[in-house]
Design a protein around this motif. Structure first.
Motif, PDB file in Angstrom:
ATOM      1  N   LEU A 444       0.973  -1.319  -0.131  1.00 58.89           N
ATOM      2  CA  LEU A 444       0.369  -0.102   0.035  1.00 58.89           C
ATOM      3  C   LEU A 444       0.979   0.525   0.029  1.00 58.89           C
ATOM      4  N   ILE A 445       2.024   1.125   0.790  1.00 59.38           N
ATOM      5  CA  ILE A 445       2.824   2.697   0.497  1.00 59.38           C
ATOM      6  C   ILE A 445       3.376   2.548  -0.453  1.00 59.38           C
ATOM      7  N   VAL A 446       3.998   1.690  -0.911  1.00 57.42           N
ATOM      8  CA  VAL A 446       4.798   1.457  -2.221  1.00 57.42           C
ATOM      9  C   VAL A 446       3.746   2.404  -3.646  1.00 57.42           C
ATOM     10  N   GLY A 447       2.845   1.704  -3.395  1.00 59.30           N
ATOM     11  CA  GLY A 447       1.605   2.219  -4.341  1.00 59.30           C
ATOM     12  C   GLY A 447       1.493   3.666  -3.531  1.00 59.30           C
ATOM     13  N   SER A 448       1.720   4.053  -3.001  1.00 59.48           N
ATOM     14  CA  SER A 448       1.130   5.540  -2.789  1.00 59.48           C
ATOM     15  C   SER A 448       1.867   6.185  -3.241  1.00 59.48           C
ATOM     16  N   GLN A 449       2.913   5.897  -3.006  1.00 60.39           N
ATOM     17  CA  GLN A 449       4.138   6.652  -3.256  1.00 60.39           C
ATOM     18  C   GLN A 449       4.858   6.528  -5.116  1.00 60.39           C
ATOM     19  N   ILE A 450       4.373   5.666  -5.427  1.00 57.73           N
ATOM     20  CA  ILE A 450       5.018   5.479  -7.256  1.00 57.73           C
ATOM     21  C   ILE A 450       3.821   6.232  -7.609  1.00 57.73           C
ATOM     22  N   ASN A 451       2.442   6.609  -7.480  1.00 54.93           N
ATOM     23  CA  ASN A 451       0.990   7.122  -7.506  1.00 54.93           C
ATOM     24  C   ASN A 451       1.491   8.573  -7.557  1.00 54.93           C
ATOM     25  N   TYR A 452       2.328   9.686  -6.277  1.00 57.50           N
ATOM     26  CA  TYR A 452       2.573   9.975  -6.194  1.00 57.50           C
ATOM     27  C   TYR A 452       3.868  11.082  -6.996  1.00 57.50           C
ATOM     28  N   MET A 453       4.700   9.889  -7.306  1.00 60.84           N
ATOM     29  CA  MET A 453       5.992  10.455  -8.407  1.00 60.84           C
ATOM     30  C   MET A 453       4.826  10.364  -9.825  1.00 60.84           C
ATOM     31  N   MET A 454       4.105  10.133 -10.156  1.00 66.12           N
ATOM     32  CA  MET A 454       3.832   9.777 -11.659  1.00 66.12           C
ATOM     33  C   MET A 454       2.099  11.151 -11.485  1.00 66.12           C
ATOM     34  N   GLN A 455       1.999  11.288 -10.366  1.00 67.57           N
ATOM     35  CA  GLN A 455       0.983  12.765 -10.042  1.00 67.57           C
ATOM     36  C   GLN A 455       1.263  13.470  -9.569  1.00 67.57           C
TER      37      GLN A 455
END
Length: 806
Positions: A444-455
């Motif tokens: 969940l945390i890795v997904g949140s960080q990647i989404n943050y980077m993409m957006q």
């Protein structure tokens, strides 16, 4: 006796097929995951191992003073001076750090390659590729001799002999001196080797090439680096200090003097101080360690499953132990028999793991862009040892537990009522929940960080921007102006611009930026742009103004800086009108006047901290006009294919007919900077699914065994009038208690490790709280789903079947 043992073994496996299936499948998945990671690790560690000089060759890096930044490129002065003045350095080699693109012409054949390296005649002394035609000595005879890889030579010469033939590159003729074979897993894989000219300029301030040193075996590297540092001080900084009438100590205090770091060729691919190995890529050691750690956790949860189910299953085999002991089998014989049972299951898991890896490996190779083979004896042997050792340890626990049953008690049937082993089983079940929860939180945390980077807003507009690569052509700036004048009239092209580096690729040239009045200077990213670049990219001007064609002086000595540069120069509050000197033109002019300060934007990828950066116009610095890497087109979303076709036709007719027309959309180009993190996310997801799957299988089997032992209790409660809900709660209570305790232990452990992972990012999310709330709920839901299903079925038992003997 052996035949009898095998019969008992197979009958037990058939009778308890669910238990055996969960044990073998869990261990199989764990071993398969470990083998893939071991193969990947060995592949990455094999880089440069083919080189007989791997223990003697080091790359020279420079650690920037007063900073953690390390440069992998250094200057020609070090290349020339080190072997002359340091006895331990027997030879040096200078190499261009990046691949270049060239077209080789032979008669009417034109062959393109984007893997060209410029280097020195002694290249093969450092990287002795196998020469299959010609010789390295011939290559070193003259600077107009070149070397070709076997595959590239075949493309050019087909079935003809390559060595001795003359080819044309640009407007110059070269002679093919040798043909070589590129070894697998080299950090350099050039198709074409060109040589530097003999009259290159030595400038201690221009750090633009890699330098390798051959160092005498047994040398004291600490003392050697001190000697290198002293040469840098003597040759580069003392003359400068003398020129300005200050001491070397004052130079060091004001500006800082960089120091030498050495990367050994043997380990440079994975362990390098500058976060870069070579033009063919750099290994990600951190990712390898994360994957290894996660695969070990996968093995651990498989083992915990195995032990838990084996101990729970032991109760059902208690009478078998009692009978064997009564017939005279010793405790030692029992232990050996039961260990062999588990070892057999481990060997079956090992074979199944090999089959799974063989099937999965092609997909994994595509995922990591490698050519990993399963035929790696060290990895296979390691996995075999792991499988046997794990099976032996699990079997020992199972066997010792079984063999300690007392014959009288088990034959009387009292052992099934004993609470022996409940505590250890609960602890191991809790460990399963802990590991499963850790993977869920991590995912969940890795997904949140990647989404943050993409957006995240990058500070510039990358949508509908087509970047067309410029190769080795003449009159780049004139051709750019022609392209802009003609194609700007196309109704589907909104605007055209150019800059010295394309966002997402990182800056290609840095130079000094100096404020004389504040006496501050540092190395800055340098970007040379067109008038319309800021408007084209929608980069916000915070103070001052943009470049203007209506103001003549803008084309001569005006400069725009970003926020980071302004802060480092001490002029953030009032930057407009300040005069700055560039390293390119140090002290030969009054300086460039600051006319604007732009908002920081991510021009060097997302995982790098935004560096100080300045912009000047192409017209301001004449020698930069042949440094245009690409023409950038902003096009309308309608008729994209037709627009690109129009650009390509014009390109081949007016810009470059020799090189391939190569383009890429800027948003896709920039997205490549996220690739390694998206791969981490995908790997976390896959491993998390595997871990949760193994845990659920184990939970299902354990719940089946546990509830089966309590069916008589269920029948009694039902007879006494207990409701379905009450009975289910009694059966679920112990599992829920374990989940709650595991969650309490899990939260601080997961927080510590995930906080360390997030600290690897320059720009990151704040630690989210939601995953730590969701994960325990997910675990509780899984318990209700798996154990609740078995508990509900238990409430439907036939009362007569379990109470007829009471």
């Amino acid at each position: 006796m052996i035949q009898t043992w095998f019969k008992i073994f197979f009958r037990n496996q058939q009778k308890n097929w669910l238990n055996s299936l969960v044990n073998i499948s869990g261990l199989t998945l764990g071993l398969a995951g470990l083998l893939i990671v071991l193969l990947y690790l060995n592949e990455e560690q094999s880089y440069n191992q083919w080189n007989p000089n791997k223990d003697d060759v080091y790359r020279v890096n420079l650690k920037k003073a007063k900073s953690d930044e390390v440069w992998f490129t250094v200057n020609a002065g070090m290349y020339i001076t080190f072997p002359k003045e340091i006895p331990e350095v027997t030879e040096t080699l200078m190499v261009k750090p990046f691949y270049r693109s060239r077209v080789v012409q032979y008669n009417d054949v034109f062959e393109f390659t984007d893997k060209v390296i410029s280097t020195d005649p002694q290249f093969f002394n450092f990287f002795p590729f196998e020469i299959i035609d010609g010789s390295s000595q011939k290559f070193a005879e003259t600077r107009t001799n070149i070397a070709l890889s076997d595959s590239y030579a075949k493309r050019i010469f087909k079935n003809e002999k390559a060595v001795g033939n003359t080819v044309k590159i640009g407007n110059k003729n070269f002679i093919v001196a040798c043909v070589y074979v590129i070894p697998k897993n080299s950090h350099q894989e050039p198709d074409l080797l060109l040589q530097f000219s003999e009259d290159f300029e030595v400038n201690w301030g221009n750090h633009n090439n890699e330098v390798f040193c051959r160092i005498t075996k047994g040398s004291d590297l600490g003392a050697l680096k001190q000697k290198m540092n002293q040469i840098i001080i003597d040759k580069a900084y003392k003359p400068n200090a003398k020129k300005h009438g200050i001491s070397i100590e004052e130079i060091d205090k004001r500006y800082g003097i960089p120091t030498v770091l050495l990367d050994k060729l043997d380990t440079m691919y994975l362990h390098n101080t500058a976060k870069r190995a070579g033009p063919s890529g750099t290994g990600n050691y951190q990712l390898l360690m994360v994957l290894l750690g996660l695969s070990i956790l996968l093995i651990v949860i498989s083992c915990v499953n195995f032990i838990n189910l084996s101990v729970a299953y032991a109760i059902q085999r208690a009478k078998e132990v009692g009978v064997k002991k009564t017939l005279g089998l010793s405790k030692k014989q029992l232990i050996i028999q039961y260990i062999l049972e588990i070892v057999c299951q481990g060997l079956v898991s090992f074979i199944l793991a090999l089959i799974i890896v063989e099937l999965v490996l092609p997909f994994f190779n595509d995922f990591v862009d490698k050519e990993i083979s399963m035929l790696h004896s060290n990895s296979l042997f390691t996995l075999f040892i792991v499988a046997v050792v794990i099976s032996f340890l699990i079997g020992s626990i199972f066997a010792i537990y079984l063999s300690n049953f007392k014959a009288i008690e088990v034959l009387k049937g009292s052992v099934s009522k004993s609470k022996k082993g409940n505590l250890s089983r609960n602890i191991m079940l809790g460990l399963q929940f802990l590991i499963s929860g850790f993977f869920i939180i991590s995912m969940l945390i890795v997904g949140s960080q990647i989404n943050y980077m993409m957006q995240k807003d990058l500070g510039f507009d990358k949508e509908q921007v087509l970047s067309v690569k410029v190769y080795n052509i003449k009159n780049e700036y004139k051709k750019y102006q022609l392209t802009k004048d003609v194609l700007s009239k196309n109704k589907n092209i909104i605007d055209i611009t150019s800059s010295m580096f394309v966002p997402g690729e990182g800056f290609v040239n840095g130079t000094g930026l100096k404020h004389k009045i504040n006496d501050i200077s540092f190395n800055s990213a340098s970007n040379v742009v067109d008038y319309n670049y800021l408007d084209f990219s929608k980069i916000e001007v915070l103070k001052g103004r943009n470049f203007s064609k209506s103001i003549a002086s803008d084309s001569i000595n005006k400069i725009i800086i970003n926020e980071t540069a302004a802060k480092k120069l001490g002029i953030y509050n009032k930057p407009i009108g300040e005069k700055l000197n560039l390293g390119w033109l140090e002290d030969d002019k009054p300086g460039f006047e600051v006319i604007g300060m732009i908002q920081d934007y991510h021009f060097d990828g997302f995982d790098a901290e935004i560096s100080p950066m300045f912009m000047v116009l192409w017209t301001s610095v004449d020698f930069t006009r042949n440094w245009i890497p690409a023409f950038q087109f902003k096009i309308k979303p309608e008729n994209i294919d037709k627009t690109i076709t129009k650009i390509e036709i014009f390109w081949k007719q007016n810009v470059d007919a020799k090189y391939p027309f190569s383009y890429e959309f800027l948003d896709k180009k920039f997205a490549k900077t996220y690739d390694k993190y998206k791969k981490q996310q995908a790997m976390f997801l896959i491993l998390s699914v595997l871990v949760i799957l193994i845990a659920l299988l184990g939970l299902f089997a354990l719940a089946t065994l546990t509830i089966q032992q309590r069916l008589k209790e269920v029948a009694i409660r039902k007879t006494l009038g207990a409701s379905v809900k009450e009975i289910m709660f009694q059966l679920l209570r112990n599992f829920l208690k374990i989940v709650i305790i595991s969650s309490i232990i899990l939260i601080p452990i997961a927080y510590y490790f995930m906080q360390n992972w997030l600290e690897n990012f320059v720009y990151r999310i704040e630690m989210p709280i939601l995953p730590y709330i969701i994960t325990p709920l997910i675990l509780v839901i899984l318990v209700f789903a798996v154990v609740g299903f078995k508990a509900y079925k238990a409430t439907k038992v036939d009362l007569i079947k379990y109470l007829k003997f009471e």
